[in-house]
Design a protein around this motif. Structure first.
Motif, PDB file in Angstrom:
ATOM      1  N   UNK A  43      63.138 -17.794 -41.032  1.00 43.98           N
ATOM      2  CA  UNK A  43      63.307 -17.615 -39.591  1.00 43.98           C
ATOM      3  C   UNK A  43      64.181 -16.393 -39.335  1.00 43.98           C
ATOM      4  N   UNK A  44      63.625 -15.397 -38.664  1.00 47.36           N
ATOM      5  CA  UNK A  44      64.360 -14.163 -38.360  1.00 47.36           C
ATOM      6  C   UNK A  44      64.736 -14.202 -36.881  1.00 47.36           C
ATOM      7  N   UNK A  45      66.027 -14.337 -36.622  1.00 45.50           N
ATOM      8  CA  UNK A  45      66.518 -14.565 -35.269  1.00 45.50           C
ATOM      9  C   UNK A  45      66.579 -16.054 -35.024  1.00 45.50           C
ATOM     10  N   UNK A  46      67.802 -16.623 -34.916  1.00 47.87           N
ATOM     11  CA  UNK A  46      67.925 -18.074 -34.770  1.00 47.87           C
ATOM     12  C   UNK A  46      68.766 -18.408 -33.533  1.00 47.87           C
ATOM     13  N   UNK A  47      68.407 -17.784 -32.422  1.00 49.71           N
ATOM     14  CA  UNK A  47      69.075 -18.024 -31.152  1.00 49.71           C
ATOM     15  C   UNK A  47      68.319 -19.015 -30.290  1.00 49.71           C
ATOM     16  N   UNK A  48      68.320 -18.759 -28.993  1.00 45.58           N
ATOM     17  CA  UNK A  48      67.811 -19.696 -27.994  1.00 45.58           C
ATOM     18  C   UNK A  48      66.355 -20.096 -28.223  1.00 45.58           C
ATOM     19  N   UNK A  49      65.456 -19.122 -28.346  1.00 49.00           N
ATOM     20  CA  UNK A  49      64.027 -19.428 -28.489  1.00 49.00           C
ATOM     21  C   UNK A  49      63.737 -20.078 -29.833  1.00 49.00           C
ATOM     22  N   UNK A  50      64.412 -19.629 -30.869  1.00 50.05           N
ATOM     23  CA  UNK A  50      64.205 -20.201 -32.199  1.00 50.05           C
ATOM     24  C   UNK A  50      64.599 -21.665 -32.228  1.00 50.05           C
ATOM     25  N   UNK A  51      65.773 -21.976 -31.716  1.00 53.51           N
ATOM     26  CA  UNK A  51      66.287 -23.345 -31.753  1.00 53.51           C
ATOM     27  C   UNK A  51      65.561 -24.263 -30.767  1.00 53.51           C
ATOM     28  N   UNK A 115      56.796 -17.166 -47.959  1.00 50.01           N
ATOM     29  CA  UNK A 115      55.400 -16.824 -47.707  1.00 50.01           C
ATOM     30  C   UNK A 115      55.180 -16.250 -46.316  1.00 50.01           C
ATOM     31  N   UNK A 116      55.969 -16.720 -45.343  1.00 42.81           N
ATOM     32  CA  UNK A 116      55.727 -16.357 -43.954  1.00 42.81           C
ATOM     33  C   UNK A 116      57.050 -16.360 -43.194  1.00 42.81           C
ATOM     34  N   UNK A 117      57.065 -15.672 -42.059  1.00 42.48           N
ATOM     35  CA  UNK A 117      58.274 -15.607 -41.245  1.00 42.48           C
ATOM     36  C   UNK A 117      57.947 -15.915 -39.792  1.00 42.48           C
ATOM     37  N   UNK A 118      58.938 -16.497 -39.119  1.00 42.37           N
ATOM     38  CA  UNK A 118      58.879 -16.698 -37.677  1.00 42.37           C
ATOM     39  C   UNK A 118      59.896 -15.750 -37.058  1.00 42.37           C
ATOM     40  N   UNK A 119      59.433 -14.824 -36.230  1.00 39.11           N
ATOM     41  CA  UNK A 119      60.291 -13.786 -35.654  1.00 39.11           C
ATOM     42  C   UNK A 119      60.613 -14.158 -34.215  1.00 39.11           C
ATOM     43  N   UNK A 120      61.884 -14.475 -33.967  1.00 38.42           N
ATOM     44  CA  UNK A 120      62.338 -14.909 -32.644  1.00 38.42           C
ATOM     45  C   UNK A 120      63.505 -14.033 -32.181  1.00 38.42           C
ATOM     46  N   UNK A 121      63.377 -12.756 -32.392  1.00 36.93           N
ATOM     47  CA  UNK A 121      64.415 -11.787 -32.058  1.00 36.93           C
ATOM     48  C   UNK A 121      64.278 -11.339 -30.602  1.00 36.93           C
ATOM     49  N   UNK A 122      65.242 -10.534 -30.094  1.00 35.14           N
ATOM     50  CA  UNK A 122      65.020  -9.875 -28.800  1.00 35.14           C
ATOM     51  C   UNK A 122      63.773  -8.992 -28.827  1.00 35.14           C
ATOM     52  N   UNK A 123      63.220  -8.741 -27.640  1.00 35.79           N
ATOM     53  CA  UNK A 123      61.923  -8.062 -27.520  1.00 35.79           C
ATOM     54  C   UNK A 123      61.881  -6.708 -28.218  1.00 35.79           C
ATOM     55  N   UNK A 124      62.974  -5.937 -28.145  1.00 31.17           N
ATOM     56  CA  UNK A 124      62.946  -4.572 -28.681  1.00 31.17           C
ATOM     57  C   UNK A 124      62.854  -4.536 -30.197  1.00 31.17           C
ATOM     58  N   UNK A 125      63.056  -5.685 -30.848  1.00 32.13           N
ATOM     59  CA  UNK A 125      62.967  -5.743 -32.309  1.00 32.13           C
ATOM     60  C   UNK A 125      61.610  -6.241 -32.798  1.00 32.13           C
ATOM     61  N   UNK A 126      60.784  -6.785 -31.907  1.00 29.34           N
ATOM     62  CA  UNK A 126      59.575  -7.494 -32.325  1.00 29.34           C
ATOM     63  C   UNK A 126      58.672  -6.667 -33.237  1.00 29.34           C
ATOM     64  N   UNK A 127      58.234  -5.520 -32.757  1.00 30.64           N
ATOM     65  CA  UNK A 127      57.213  -4.760 -33.491  1.00 30.64           C
ATOM     66  C   UNK A 127      57.745  -4.217 -34.807  1.00 30.64           C
ATOM     67  N   UNK A 142      55.000 -14.372 -34.318  1.00 32.94           N
ATOM     68  CA  UNK A 142      55.814 -13.419 -33.566  1.00 32.94           C
ATOM     69  C   UNK A 142      55.937 -13.837 -32.117  1.00 32.94           C
ATOM     70  N   UNK A 143      57.160 -14.015 -31.665  1.00 29.24           N
ATOM     71  CA  UNK A 143      57.371 -14.291 -30.254  1.00 29.24           C
ATOM     72  C   UNK A 143      56.818 -13.139 -29.415  1.00 29.24           C
ATOM     73  N   UNK A 144      56.310 -13.470 -28.226  1.00 29.40           N
ATOM     74  CA  UNK A 144      55.835 -12.443 -27.321  1.00 29.40           C
ATOM     75  C   UNK A 144      57.037 -11.870 -26.569  1.00 29.40           C
ATOM     76  N   UNK A 145      56.902 -10.690 -25.945  1.00 27.77           N
ATOM     77  CA  UNK A 145      55.762  -9.771 -25.979  1.00 27.77           C
ATOM     78  C   UNK A 145      55.670  -9.061 -27.328  1.00 27.77           C
ATOM     79  N   UNK A 146      54.497  -8.529 -27.633  1.00 25.22           N
ATOM     80  CA  UNK A 146      54.258  -7.957 -28.953  1.00 25.22           C
ATOM     81  C   UNK A 146      55.136  -6.753 -29.249  1.00 25.22           C
ATOM     82  N   UNK A 147      55.517  -5.998 -28.227  1.00 28.68           N
ATOM     83  CA  UNK A 147      56.208  -4.738 -28.497  1.00 28.68           C
ATOM     84  C   UNK A 147      57.003  -4.266 -27.291  1.00 28.68           C
TER      85      UNK A 147
END
Length: 458
Positions: A43-51, A115-127, A142-147
């Protein structure tokens, strides 16, 4: 995980140069099933959306295990580890101590057991994070938005397609029954030929204190800013130092476009699903918006934007419409929203629940989709769909190119807000026609070393 898939990971195009050591998880941790039979997740980014959303969804499935967490805030990273540990201890009925903590996502990506990651970072880090992940051979949720920009979205989509990774965009409305039902009815002509679509979004307040503050100990603020310019730290620019309330960065254009992408990525994707325009975008965009003149938070306020697609369908997006999507056809309309949506009751001032699925004629909603009609793909839950596709290597319900097109459409509406003029867009070339100023807004310069090209940082 089976050996054939492990071989596929080893031969994926591109790997992220990183420093780190793999974590070996004993088979006894998982009971009768060995780790090779499960999908190991970081899990990359473990803040509000991740938890609140991503991790609880993953916990439900026995075929996956979260074995690593990563956050640029040391306190949040440890809290993330505890959150995962507590969840699996309760689920398994015995102590679970198999979570490794990282503060550099490249080190997590270097762990070959993941094997896989869940990306729940701020938007500017997504892409940027997602592109590094697929190059490292990881599948991605990947959490939205894509980029942050249209150029970044195109870069990421190309990277996913080049590496053959499975990437699911967090457009979970595709896995909700009422959105699937609404789109299937629209696609099968139950309201005739689609002429117009209205999308209603929530709003964001202005305000925010720009006064510089000391950077909290254990928080890598420079890496958090990432590819964006260096600006002074203040709580309202980042996130609460304690707790997981809605963060201030969501209201700052340096890190995202505001609700036009925040909720717009969901609703535009749903609109496209019903319109059968998932792999394209509008050809004309125009509109107006109000922007704050004071305070730190500077994303759009009240707005109304318009678009026209090559097939003649028009789209309006505004905060003045009810939160949801409404398709107008030659024979009626269909409206869909989330279960929890409410609207003020006229005169009473008390919120009233909006019906999640409505039509101009209620009989439309009872229509049976015949065997020879269009049947859209179904999913019981969005993360489950992703995990199934990680195993099968089939495309998920919200693949990157669809997510990119939804996000890019939202960004086009944002550019129309900023330029305040009628724009002409070529969805094939992904360029504006004869408009240098608007084309300059398709990308942003990336600050070194947090770029697509530079593969690691400490």
């Amino acid at each position: 995980m089976k050996a054939t898939r492990r071989d596929f990971i080893k031969t994926s195009l591109g790997t992220a140069a990183a420093i780190g050591f793999p974590t070996i998880v004993p088979a006894t941790v998982f009971g009768q099933k060995a780790p090779s039979e499960r999908i190991n997740i970081g899990a990359i980014g473990v803040g509000r959306i991740s938890r609140g959303h991503d991790l609880p969804a993953i916990f439900k499935y026995d075929g996956a295990r979260v074995i690593a967490v990563c956050d640029l805030d040391a306190t949040r990273a440890e809290l993330g580890k505890q959150f995962v540990t507590d969840a699996y201890t309760k689920k398994l009925g015995k102590p679970y101590d198999a979570v490794t903590v990282y503060h550099n996502f490249h080190e997590l990506l270097a762990n070959k057991e993941i094997d896989a990651v869940v990306i729940s970072t701020p938007d500017h880090q997504h892409a940027i994070v997602a592109a590094a992940a697929v190059r490292a051979g990881k599948d991605v949720y990947l959490q939205k938005p894509a980029s942050l920009t249209i150029a970044e979205g195109r870069y990421l989509s190309n990277a996913v397609q080049a590496t053959g990774r499975i990437l699911q965009i967090g457009s979970q409305q595709r896995s909700w029954k009422q959105f699937h039902r609404a789109c299937e009815l629209v696609r099968n002509g139950r309201i005739g030929e689609i002429k117009h679509v209205e999308i209603g979004l929530p709003g964001d307040p202005s305000g925010g204190d720009p006064t510089p503050m000391p950077i909290p100990q254990g928080f890598n603020y420079d890496a958090w800013l990432g590819s964006t310019p260096v600006v002074p730290y203040t709580v309202d620019r980042v996130m609460p130092p304690k707790g997981f309330d809605r963060p201030g960065w969501l209201r700052i254009e340096q890190f995202g476009a505001g609700m036009i992408t925040g909720w717009g990525a969901h609703h535009v994707d749903t609109a496209h699903w019903g319109m059968n325009t998932e792999y394209t975008g509008p050809v004309e965009i125009w509109g107006t918006a109000e922007f704050p003149k004071t305070g730190l938070w500077n994303v759009h306020g009240k707005f109304l934007t318009h678009a026209r697609y090559a097939n003649g369908i028009t789209m309006d997006i505004s905060g003045d419409f009810p939160n949801g999507i409404k398709w107008y056809g030659t024979e009626g309309w269909i409206f869909v929203t989330r279960d929890e949506m409410t609207t003020p009751t006229a005169g009473a001032g008390q919120p009233a629940k909006i019906e999640p699925l409505m039509a101009s004629n209620p009989k439309i909603l009872d229509s049976v989709i015949g065997p020879n009609e269009i049947h859209l793909e179904t999913s019981s839950e969005h993360h489950a769909n992703w995990l199934d596709c990680v195993r099968s290597r089939k495309q998920p319900l919200a693949p990157i190119e669809i997510g990119h097109r939804a996000c890019s459409t939202c960004l086009l509406h944002h550019i129309a807000m900023k330029t305040n003029r009628h724009l002409h867009w070529d969805p094939e070339r992904e360029r504006f026609n004869n408009d240098k100023e608007a084309n300059a807004m398709l990308s942003r310069s990336q600050r070194s070393p947090y770029t697509f090209e530079q593969s690691s940082w400490i």
